[in-house]
Design a protein around this motif. Structure first.
Motif, PDB file in Angstrom:
ATOM      1  N   GLN A 178     -26.673   6.016  18.923  1.00 53.00           N
ATOM      2  CA  GLN A 178     -25.836   4.913  18.618  1.00 53.00           C
ATOM      3  C   GLN A 178     -24.480   5.239  18.377  1.00 53.00           C
ATOM      4  N   GLN A 179     -23.583   4.368  18.560  1.00 48.24           N
ATOM      5  CA  GLN A 179     -22.295   4.235  18.161  1.00 48.24           C
ATOM      6  C   GLN A 179     -21.827   3.179  17.403  1.00 48.24           C
ATOM      7  N   ARG A 180     -20.958   3.719  16.447  1.00 49.16           N
ATOM      8  CA  ARG A 180     -20.390   2.546  15.686  1.00 49.16           C
ATOM      9  C   ARG A 180     -18.960   2.672  15.253  1.00 49.16           C
ATOM     10  N   GLU A 181     -18.318   1.822  15.264  1.00 48.47           N
ATOM     11  CA  GLU A 181     -16.811   2.095  14.966  1.00 48.47           C
ATOM     12  C   GLU A 181     -16.335   1.696  13.511  1.00 48.47           C
ATOM     13  N   GLN A 182     -15.472   2.655  13.044  1.00 46.78           N
ATOM     14  CA  GLN A 182     -15.094   2.369  11.559  1.00 46.78           C
ATOM     15  C   GLN A 182     -13.456   2.077  11.661  1.00 46.78           C
ATOM     16  N   GLN A 183     -13.088   1.190  11.080  1.00 45.19           N
ATOM     17  CA  GLN A 183     -11.705   0.881  10.869  1.00 45.19           C
ATOM     18  C   GLN A 183     -10.889   1.321   9.772  1.00 45.19           C
ATOM     19  N   GLY A 184      -9.756   1.820   9.854  1.00 45.57           N
ATOM     20  CA  GLY A 184      -9.015   2.440   8.515  1.00 45.57           C
ATOM     21  C   GLY A 184      -7.645   2.060   9.025  1.00 45.57           C
ATOM     22  N   SER A 185      -6.757   2.353   7.724  1.00 42.44           N
ATOM     23  CA  SER A 185      -5.363   2.121   7.982  1.00 42.44           C
ATOM     24  C   SER A 185      -4.435   3.201   7.133  1.00 42.44           C
ATOM     25  N   GLY A 186      -3.336   3.067   7.425  1.00 36.77           N
ATOM     26  CA  GLY A 186      -2.330   3.732   6.561  1.00 36.77           C
ATOM     27  C   GLY A 186      -0.885   3.430   6.951  1.00 36.77           C
ATOM     28  N   SER A 187      -0.031   4.219   6.602  1.00 38.96           N
ATOM     29  CA  SER A 187       1.414   3.958   7.217  1.00 38.96           C
ATOM     30  C   SER A 187       2.104   5.254   7.640  1.00 38.96           C
ATOM     31  N   GLY A 188       3.029   4.929   8.406  1.00 38.01           N
ATOM     32  CA  GLY A 188       4.033   6.049   8.941  1.00 38.01           C
ATOM     33  C   GLY A 188       5.466   5.601   8.690  1.00 38.01           C
ATOM     34  N   VAL A 189       6.127   6.930   9.164  1.00 43.09           N
ATOM     35  CA  VAL A 189       7.723   6.827   8.921  1.00 43.09           C
ATOM     36  C   VAL A 189       8.084   7.094  10.420  1.00 43.09           C
TER      37      VAL A 189
ATOM     38  N   GLY B 299      10.289   7.152  19.367  1.00 38.90           N
ATOM     39  CA  GLY B 299       8.942   7.038  19.027  1.00 38.90           C
ATOM     40  C   GLY B 299       8.144   8.080  18.234  1.00 38.90           C
ATOM     41  N   TYR B 300       8.740   8.907  18.009  1.00 37.54           N
ATOM     42  CA  TYR B 300       8.093  10.087  16.974  1.00 37.54           C
ATOM     43  C   TYR B 300       8.066   9.339  15.382  1.00 37.54           C
ATOM     44  N   ILE B 301       6.599   9.455  15.029  1.00 38.38           N
ATOM     45  CA  ILE B 301       6.139   8.972  13.839  1.00 38.38           C
ATOM     46  C   ILE B 301       5.571   9.808  13.083  1.00 38.38           C
ATOM     47  N   VAL B 302       5.898  10.263  11.786  1.00 37.58           N
ATOM     48  CA  VAL B 302       5.111  11.327  10.844  1.00 37.58           C
ATOM     49  C   VAL B 302       4.123  10.300   9.962  1.00 37.58           C
ATOM     50  N   THR B 303       3.117  10.952   9.565  1.00 31.84           N
ATOM     51  CA  THR B 303       2.009  10.192   8.663  1.00 31.84           C
ATOM     52  C   THR B 303       1.164  11.380   8.343  1.00 31.84           C
ATOM     53  N   ASN B 304       0.160  10.920   7.395  1.00 32.30           N
ATOM     54  CA  ASN B 304      -0.787  11.882   6.993  1.00 32.30           C
ATOM     55  C   ASN B 304      -1.792  12.195   7.921  1.00 32.30           C
ATOM     56  N   ASN B 305      -2.341  13.692   7.920  1.00 37.33           N
ATOM     57  CA  ASN B 305      -3.498  13.878   8.736  1.00 37.33           C
ATOM     58  C   ASN B 305      -4.558  13.283   8.397  1.00 37.33           C
TER      59      ASN B 305
ATOM     60  N   GLY C  29       0.935   8.085   4.109  1.00 31.00           N
ATOM     61  CA  GLY C  29       1.781   8.400   5.210  1.00 31.00           C
ATOM     62  C   GLY C  29       3.262   7.705   5.271  1.00 31.00           C
ATOM     63  N   GLY C  30       3.123   6.734   4.157  1.00 33.27           N
ATOM     64  CA  GLY C  30       4.534   6.090   4.125  1.00 33.27           C
ATOM     65  C   GLY C  30       5.768   6.598   3.533  1.00 33.27           C
ATOM     66  N   ALA C  31       6.724   6.204   3.297  1.00 34.57           N
ATOM     67  CA  ALA C  31       8.067   6.939   2.949  1.00 34.57           C
ATOM     68  C   ALA C  31       8.300   6.943   1.353  1.00 34.57           C
ATOM     69  N   LEU C  32       8.574   7.957   0.787  1.00 38.03           N
ATOM     70  CA  LEU C  32       9.298   8.116  -0.372  1.00 38.03           C
ATOM     71  C   LEU C  32      10.788   8.510  -0.226  1.00 38.03           C
ATOM     72  N   VAL C  33      11.676   7.337  -0.688  1.00 39.52           N
ATOM     73  CA  VAL C  33      13.341   7.431  -0.358  1.00 39.52           C
ATOM     74  C   VAL C  33      13.832   7.466  -1.563  1.00 39.52           C
TER      75      VAL C  33
ATOM     76  N   GLY D  83      10.254  12.330   0.873  1.00 43.51           N
ATOM     77  CA  GLY D  83       8.831  12.743   0.956  1.00 43.51           C
ATOM     78  C   GLY D  83       7.891  11.721   1.727  1.00 43.51           C
ATOM     79  N   ILE D  84       6.732  12.291   1.851  1.00 48.46           N
ATOM     80  CA  ILE D  84       5.482  11.256   2.653  1.00 48.46           C
ATOM     81  C   ILE D  84       4.649  11.405   1.647  1.00 48.46           C
ATOM     82  N   ASN D  85       4.350   9.909   1.188  1.00 51.70           N
ATOM     83  CA  ASN D  85       3.289   9.533   0.379  1.00 51.70           C
ATOM     84  C   ASN D  85       1.939   9.695   0.698  1.00 51.70           C
ATOM     85  N   THR D  86       1.031  10.633  -0.145  1.00 55.70           N
ATOM     86  CA  THR D  86      -0.132  11.399   0.456  1.00 55.70           C
ATOM     87  C   THR D  86      -1.169  10.922  -0.596  1.00 55.70           C
ATOM     88  N   ALA D  87      -0.992  10.833  -1.928  1.00 54.51           N
ATOM     89  CA  ALA D  87      -2.621  10.743  -2.602  1.00 54.51           C
ATOM     90  C   ALA D  87      -2.033  10.396  -3.815  1.00 54.51           C
ATOM     91  N   ILE D  88      -3.164   9.795  -4.674  1.00 57.17           N
ATOM     92  CA  ILE D  88      -2.951   9.218  -6.129  1.00 57.17           C
ATOM     93  C   ILE D  88      -3.936   9.929  -6.780  1.00 57.17           C
TER      94      ILE D  88
END
Length: 498
Positions: free
Chosen positions: A93-104, A110-116, A238-242, A250-255
């Motif tokens: 069976q298949q199920r979908e999970q939703q997630g989110s983050g940020s990008g710059v 159209g090139y955008i950097v985010t976290n892996n 994946g968001g911006a540190l400016v 920098g690219i915000n990654t973890a807490i």
């Protein structure tokens, strides 16, 4: 008597003019002032009006180029239900999970950097711009070792953030974190803080966050984080540190948190690492990672104990160390870049091309800014004397899941080498580049096979792996390959660089 009065009045007048002049010059003086402490060390303090923390320009510059990244991950699972299996069999069976983050957005096309860890295993990636426009995105490449990923949307004329220089960041400098904490409703959130530390690693045990889980499953991790106290929460990844100038640093990654929510400190990948990673992913399809060929330990009480010194002070005295900045070289890889340059076990690495080494994380950060075959001057301390050596960096043994042996080059998930004479003779060829192994990447997706001999790339004959890389790098949009398979048949395939 009158003469004396006139003299006094003139003196008073001149004094008032002098005081006024000093006051005005002080008000208009934008140059730094200097103070000396009890230690005699002179410190520069800039008191100009432009140095006060007005962050409105930085925020207004950064917000339009930071995007919301929505991710869908499709997972398969097996129902542990005998009744269901009796009627429907063992169909997964298949199920979908939703997630989110940020990008710059780093390029207007159209090139955008985010976290892996934001896009890992995603079956669908959707980007929402600051103006609410939505686009489906394609994953161009990922680098789990630094937790950086590059995605692209089909759009032009997008707002971007200029790259800054993370090496220039100073402890105590104001920075902004821009992203989408806690989901879609809080898009384009701006928080402020200062740079709390540089060159941090994430050896903090089992702190529960996506980066830490990814770190535990990936052997190679290159860490030299910028630590800040700007508020960052799940979704900011994946968001911006400016900086105050609105430049990306920098690219915000973890807490680091016990409960997964912000509790004081956040960590960002320095932009100097990000620039090199995304540049490689765009130009080569994989990361060209340089290797120095050493094992190292920070100069610390633990090292002093391991080396059987009485104390860290005893270690410093006998090694003739003036400080604990630097790293102890515990091992030198045989045939590696460091050994070939003349570096020995027991040397203290002090700097790389003038970049002062403070700990192992700072070594990783600097080495990761180079490509294989780049050269650098490294300074070490040996027997109390400083020595300099010129090293030529080598290539990592693994890229994008494919093993890269000595003399081979990674190319869009494949390992390439100059075709041996016996292979060329077998097919009656005068030149060619052999695919020795395949991992995940564009080459495999396009139909390449192990043992393929590449003859032409974009109609240009190739003799060495570097020829293949150079032609592909100069291609504007697509790479077309012509070669011969192991059964002697001609092969034609191509793939887009975007």
């Amino acid at each position: 008597m009158n003469k004396n009065v006139i003299t006094v009045l003139l003196s008073i007048g001149l004094s008032m003019l002098a005081a006024y002049g000093v006051t005005k010059s002080t008000e208009n003086n934008d140059s730094p002032s200097q103070t000396s402490g009890e230690s005699g060390v002179t410190k520069t303090i800039n008191l100009s009006e432009s140095e006060y923390p007005d962050l409105t320009y930085a925020a207004e510059s950064a917000v339009p180029a930071v995007v919301y990244v929505g991710v869908t991950v499709t997972q398969q699972y097996q129902l542990d239900d005998p009744f269901y299996r009796f009627f429907f069999g063992n169909t997964p069976q298949q199920r979908e999970q939703q997630g989110s983050g940020s990008g710059v957005i780093i390029r207007s096309d159209g090139y955008i950097v985010t976290n892996n860890h934001v896009v890992a295993n995603a079956t669908k990636v959707e980007v929402t711009l600051n103006d609410n426009k939505k686009y489906e995105a394609k994953v161009i490449g990922t680098d789990p070792a630094t937790d950086i990923a590059l995605i692209k949307i089909d759009a032009e004329g997008l707002p971007t953030i200029a790259f800054g220089n993370s090496d220039d960041l100073r402890i105590g400098e104001w920075v902004l974190a821009v992203g989408s904490p806690l989901g879609y409703q809080l898009r384009s959130t701006v928080t402020a803080g200062i740079v709390s530390a540089k060159g941090r690693s994430m050896n903090f045990g089992q702190s529960e966050n996506p980066y830490q889980r990814q770190r535990q499953s990936n052997q190679l991790h290159i860490e030299s984080f910028i630590q800040t106290d700007a508020a960052v929460n799940p979704g900011n990844s994946g968001g911006a540190l400016v900086n105050k100038s609105g430049e990306l640093v920098g690219i915000n990654t973890a807490i680091v948190s016990q409960d997964g929510a912000f509790s004081g400190y956040s960590f960002a990948v320095p932009v100097n690492i990000v620039k090199k990673i995304v540049g490689d992913l765009i130009d080569f399809g994989s990361v060209k990672r340089a290797v120095l060929g050493i094992s190292m330990s920070d100069l610390s009480p633990n090292l002093a104990k391991a080396l059987e010194y009485d104390s860290v002070e005893d270690m410093m005295k006998k090694m003739k160390l003036s400080s604990l900045d630097g790293v102890y070289i515990a091992e030198v890889s045989e045939g590696g870049a460091a050994e070939k340059a003349g570096v020995r076990k027991g040397d203290i690495l002090l700097s790389i091309d003038g970049f002062k080494v403070t700990n192992g994380a700072s070594v990783q950060e600097k080495v990761n800014s180079y490509h294989p075959e780049d050269k650098a001057v490294i300074k070490v301390l040996r027997d109390g004397k400083e020595k300099e050596f010129t090293v030529e960096f080598q290539e990592s043994a693994s890229e994008n899941g494919v093993k890269v042996a000595k003399g081979e080059v990674a190319f869009y998930g494949a390992a390439l080498r100059e075709a041996p004479k016996d292979v060329l003779a077998r097919y009656g060829l005068s030149h060619g580049v052999e695919v020795t192994s395949l991992g995940t990447g564009r080459m495999q997706e396009a139909g390449a096979s192990e043992g393929l001999v590449i003859l032409y790339v974009n109609d240009q004959p190739v003799k060495t792996p570097q020829d293949v890389v150079n032609v592909a790098k100069n291609a504007k949009r697509s790479v077309y390959i012509e070669g011969v398979t192991t059964d002697g048949r001609k092969a034609f395939f191509g793939f887009g660089k975007e």
